[in-house]
Each structure stands twice: as C-alpha cells, then as structure tokens.
Motif scaffolding. Structure first.
Motif, mmCIF file in Angstrom:
data_model
loop_
_atom_site.group_PDB
_atom_site.id
_atom_site.type_symbol
_atom_site.label_atom_id
_atom_site.label_comp_id
_atom_site.label_asym_id
_atom_site.label_seq_id
_atom_site.Cartn_x
_atom_site.Cartn_y
_atom_site.Cartn_z
ATOM 1 N N SER A 14 0.826 -1.204 0.000
ATOM 2 C CA SER A 14 0.000 0.000 0.000
ATOM 3 C C SER A 14 0.862 1.256 0.000
ATOM 4 C CB SER A 14 -0.919 -0.015 1.224
ATOM 5 O OG SER A 14 -1.606 1.213 1.349
ATOM 6 N N LEU A 15 1.898 1.254 0.817
ATOM 7 C CA LEU A 15 2.790 2.401 0.911
ATOM 8 C C LEU A 15 3.550 2.620 -0.388
ATOM 9 C CD1 LEU A 15 4.046 4.635 2.606
ATOM 10 C CD2 LEU A 15 5.637 2.947 3.553
ATOM 11 N N PHE A 16 3.972 1.536 -1.038
ATOM 12 C CA PHE A 16 4.656 1.685 -2.324
ATOM 13 C C PHE A 16 3.753 2.376 -3.337
ATOM 14 C CE2 PHE A 16 5.208 0.179 -6.670
ATOM 15 C CZ PHE A 16 6.480 0.676 -6.929
ATOM 16 N N SER A 17 2.493 1.936 -3.425
ATOM 17 C CA SER A 17 1.569 2.560 -4.369
ATOM 18 C C SER A 17 1.382 4.037 -4.069
ATOM 19 C CB SER A 17 0.213 1.845 -4.315
ATOM 20 O OG SER A 17 0.324 0.535 -4.810
ATOM 21 N N GLN A 18 1.304 4.360 -2.789
ATOM 22 C CA GLN A 18 1.131 5.766 -2.398
ATOM 23 C C GLN A 18 2.334 6.604 -2.809
ATOM 24 O OE1 GLN A 18 2.906 7.318 0.530
ATOM 25 N NE2 GLN A 18 2.086 9.256 -0.201
ATOM 26 N N THR A 19 3.524 6.161 -2.451
ATOM 27 C CA THR A 19 4.703 6.994 -2.706
ATOM 28 C C THR A 19 5.107 6.984 -4.175
ATOM 29 O OG1 THR A 19 6.961 7.493 -2.000
ATOM 30 C CG2 THR A 19 6.380 5.171 -2.129
ATOM 31 N N PHE A 20 4.927 5.864 -4.865
ATOM 32 C CA PHE A 20 5.318 5.774 -6.272
ATOM 33 C C PHE A 20 4.295 6.426 -7.197
ATOM 34 C CE2 PHE A 20 4.842 3.477 -10.324
ATOM 35 C CZ PHE A 20 6.082 3.713 -10.893
ATOM 36 N N PHE A 21 3.031 6.016 -7.072
ATOM 37 C CA PHE A 21 2.029 6.427 -8.055
ATOM 38 C C PHE A 21 1.295 7.702 -7.666
ATOM 39 C CE2 PHE A 21 -2.142 5.738 -10.323
ATOM 40 C CZ PHE A 21 -1.631 5.921 -11.592
ATOM 41 N N GLN A 22 0.772 7.742 -6.445
ATOM 42 C CA GLN A 22 -0.010 8.907 -6.045
ATOM 43 C C GLN A 22 0.862 10.109 -5.731
ATOM 44 O OE1 GLN A 22 -1.765 6.635 -2.920
ATOM 45 N NE2 GLN A 22 -3.769 6.523 -3.888
ATOM 46 N N HIS A 23 2.001 9.882 -5.095
ATOM 47 C CA HIS A 23 2.828 10.985 -4.628
ATOM 48 C C HIS A 23 3.832 11.448 -5.684
ATOM 49 C CE1 HIS A 23 5.495 12.680 -1.135
ATOM 50 N NE2 HIS A 23 5.063 13.615 -1.957
ATOM 51 N N ARG A 24 4.783 10.583 -6.014
ATOM 52 C CA ARG A 24 5.863 11.030 -6.909
ATOM 53 C C ARG A 24 5.392 11.213 -8.350
ATOM 54 N NH1 ARG A 24 11.131 8.197 -4.012
ATOM 55 N NH2 ARG A 24 9.969 7.390 -2.231
ATOM 56 N N TYR A 25 4.467 10.364 -8.783
ATOM 57 C CA TYR A 25 3.972 10.474 -10.165
ATOM 58 C C TYR A 25 2.825 11.472 -10.289
ATOM 59 C CZ TYR A 25 1.656 9.253 -14.549
ATOM 60 O OH TYR A 25 1.068 9.316 -15.793
ATOM 61 N N ALA A 26 1.717 11.240 -9.568
ATOM 62 C CA ALA A 26 0.524 12.073 -9.751
ATOM 63 C C ALA A 26 0.735 13.490 -9.243
ATOM 64 C CB ALA A 26 -0.668 11.420 -9.053
ATOM 65 N N ALA A 27 1.182 13.616 -7.996
ATOM 66 C CA ALA A 27 1.280 14.943 -7.390
ATOM 67 C C ALA A 27 2.428 15.764 -7.958
ATOM 68 C CB ALA A 27 1.426 14.812 -5.873
ATOM 69 N N HIS A 28 3.583 15.119 -8.187
ATOM 70 C CA HIS A 28 4.782 15.888 -8.539
ATOM 71 C C HIS A 28 5.292 15.672 -9.961
ATOM 72 C CE1 HIS A 28 5.295 17.550 -4.568
ATOM 73 N NE2 HIS A 28 5.188 16.349 -4.028
ATOM 74 N N GLY A 29 4.766 14.683 -10.658
ATOM 75 C CA GLY A 29 5.218 14.463 -12.027
ATOM 76 C C GLY A 29 6.708 14.257 -12.127
ATOM 77 N N ALA A 30 7.277 13.524 -11.169
ATOM 78 C CA ALA A 30 8.726 13.303 -11.156
ATOM 79 C C ALA A 30 9.181 12.405 -12.305
ATOM 80 C CB ALA A 30 9.155 12.683 -9.822
ATOM 81 N N PHE A 31 8.231 11.673 -12.906
ATOM 82 C CA PHE A 31 8.510 10.846 -14.077
ATOM 83 C C PHE A 31 7.204 10.711 -14.855
ATOM 84 C CE2 PHE A 31 7.865 8.290 -10.263
ATOM 85 C CZ PHE A 31 6.758 7.523 -10.606
ATOM 86 N N ILE A 158 -7.410 -2.058 7.661
ATOM 87 C CA ILE A 158 -8.562 -1.413 7.018
ATOM 88 C C ILE A 158 -8.269 0.048 6.687
ATOM 89 C CG2 ILE A 158 -10.933 -0.615 7.448
ATOM 90 C CD1 ILE A 158 -11.363 -3.227 9.018
ATOM 91 N N SER A 159 -7.513 0.724 7.544
ATOM 92 C CA SER A 159 -7.229 2.162 7.344
ATOM 93 C C SER A 159 -5.735 2.427 7.209
ATOM 94 C CB SER A 159 -7.810 2.967 8.506
ATOM 95 O OG SER A 159 -7.322 2.463 9.746
ATOM 96 N N THR A 160 -5.038 1.554 6.491
ATOM 97 C CA THR A 160 -3.580 1.679 6.357
ATOM 98 C C THR A 160 -3.155 3.047 5.836
ATOM 99 O OG1 THR A 160 -3.427 -0.696 5.914
ATOM 100 C CG2 THR A 160 -1.519 0.643 5.358
ATOM 101 N N GLY A 161 -3.864 3.547 4.825
ATOM 102 C CA GLY A 161 -3.499 4.836 4.247
ATOM 103 C C GLY A 161 -3.534 5.967 5.251
ATOM 104 N N ALA A 162 -4.505 5.937 6.151
ATOM 105 C CA ALA A 162 -4.601 6.967 7.181
ATOM 106 C C ALA A 162 -3.412 6.902 8.129
ATOM 107 C CB ALA A 162 -5.904 6.818 7.959
ATOM 108 N N PHE A 163 -2.973 5.696 8.460
ATOM 109 C CA PHE A 163 -1.806 5.545 9.329
ATOM 110 C C PHE A 163 -0.553 6.069 8.632
ATOM 111 C CE2 PHE A 163 -4.594 2.860 11.744
ATOM 112 C CZ PHE A 163 -4.101 2.918 13.035
ATOM 113 N N HIS A 164 -0.398 5.767 7.357
ATOM 114 C CA HIS A 164 0.748 6.291 6.606
ATOM 115 C C HIS A 164 0.736 7.825 6.627
ATOM 116 C CE1 HIS A 164 0.847 2.389 3.992
ATOM 117 N NE2 HIS A 164 1.469 2.234 5.146
#
Length: 245
Positions: A14-31, A158-164
């Motif tokens: 879950s954390l990988f998807s957040q940091t790779f796809f939602q954060h670095r890709y979607a939010a910042h367009g790092a690649f 159930i709420s992993t994203g919130a904990f991250h």
C-alpha cells in the motif's frame, strides 16, 4: 505468522503505491508513463490499498495544496492547524472528499497533468468497494488468525493509508532533524527510513519536491528510488529531467 505476513505485506505494498504512483507520479510528475501503464498502476494501487484507496487525481491536488500552503490555514494537513493528530486527519479526509466530489474550487494550476480515470475512481472510492474490502479482510482473519490479539491489526489494515498519512503529516512536521532550512516545519523523521520507504525524509522532499530520490545524505536510503531506477531502465517510466534523479 500468516496474519503478520499479511499485515506487513499490506503495509508496504500500500505504501509503495502511495509513494510511487499517487505521490511522486501524480502529485509531482517526477517521471512520466504512457496511458496503458498508468491504468495498470491505477489497478495496482487499488488492489494494494483496498479499503483505504485514494484517487490519484484527488490525492495529487490535495498534496499540491499542501506544498503551496504548508503550515498555513490553507494546508490540508498540518499540525500547525490542529490540536491533535485525530482532528488533523479528519480535516484531511474532509478536504479529500471535497476535492474528490468537486465540492471546493481548485485553482487550475493544482489540477494540471494529473492521472484521470473517473469511472474507476467512482467505483474504487464508493461505499460498496470499501465495504467489500473490509469484508475480505475480516474473512481472511477469520480463516487464518490463531489468536484474538491478532485482530488488533485489523483496524490498521482497514485504514492503512490513514496511518501512513498520520506518520508523515503529523510526526514529520513535529519531530526529527533538518538538512535544509525552509519556511515550514517539515523534518526528516527517521535516519534510515525502512518503515516509510523514504516518505519520512520530509524536509528533503519539501526542498526538492520533484526529485525521485527522497534521500540526500549517505545514510538516507530511499528504497523506492532504486525501484524507480529499475523501472526507468525497463522503459516502463521515463525521467522528466536529469535533476529529478
């Protein structure tokens, strides 16, 4: 043992998807990546995040607002605006829902070049989908749990994203060390960030938001950076510019 392995797998996938796809890709367009790979990672994000899935588009807008207004009243998630971690996370949820359902005006500069799959997001963010995942998690525990104490891990799953989000957005703005003097409270929470896959190098990230490597000093190991380099080598994704590396 099965429950522990399941918990660790959910935490990191879950954390990988957040940091790779939602954060670095979607939010910042790092690649960048083509639309086929983009849809593939939409699905990977949904499967790995399950009941705590967040729309990459809405997440991207919310995170851009965080960088633009860090520690001000317009920041979607800052300890400076909340008396405790629970009120901060509830405010974060409220802002996310307003963005997702277009209940707040968003300046065009925050909504450019975002991954969009509206139909998929409507399903993935819907009550049916979230309840389905919760049911699957409970069923897994019923089948494999060997002790009542293991059920204490169920709410976290159930709420992993919130904990991250709570770990980075609360603790990395209150505790840690800094490499760069900035006009905000961002800090590097952990010296060696195995727990958060590089996300806790928050001070570094606020200094270089578009970088694919959140680590800056020799001991600041960002595991996802090496995965990104491997995906660049395979031409799954493409680097935007050399400075992001």
């Amino acid at each position: 043992m099965v429950i522990l392995i399941f918990f660790i797998s959910i935490w990191y996938l879950s954390l990988f998807s957040q940091t790779f796809f939602q954060h670095r890709y979607a939010a910042h367009g790092a690649f960048t990546m083509n639309k086929s790979w983009e849809k593939f990672f939409f699905i990977v994000t949904y499967v790995t995040q399950g009941s705590s899935y967040m729309s990459p588009k809405a997440y991207g807008i919310m995170h851009r607002l965080h960088h633009a207004h860090t520690d001000t009243p317009l920041d979607p998630h800052s300890p400076s605006n909340s008396s405790n971690i629970f009120t901060m996370m509830w405010h974060t949820r409220t802002v996310y829902q307003h963005i997702l359902h277009q209940k707040m005006e968003v300046d065009e500069r925050y909504s450019k070049n975002l991954p969009v799959w509206d139909g998929f997001d409507r399903f993935a963010n819907g009550a049916f989908s979230r309840l389905l995942w919760v049911g699957l998690y409970i069923l897994f525990f019923v089948v494999f749990a060997t002790s009542p104490w293991q059920y204490l891990l169920l709410p976290i799953i159930i709420s992993t994203g919130a904990f991250h989000g709570a770990i980075v957005n609360w603790f990395a703005h209150k505790y840690g060390y800094i490499n760069f003097k900035l006009k905000n409270t961002s800090m590097n929470l952990l010296f060696v960030d195995v727990l958060m896959l590089g996300e806790s190098y928050h001070n570094n990230h606020h200094k270089h938001p578009a970088s694919i490597n959140f680590g800056r000093r020799w001991f600041e190991i960002d595991p996802v950076y090496y995965i990104i380099r491997f995906l660049l080598y395979l031409n799954v994704i493409k680097s935007v510019n050399s400075s992001s590396v």
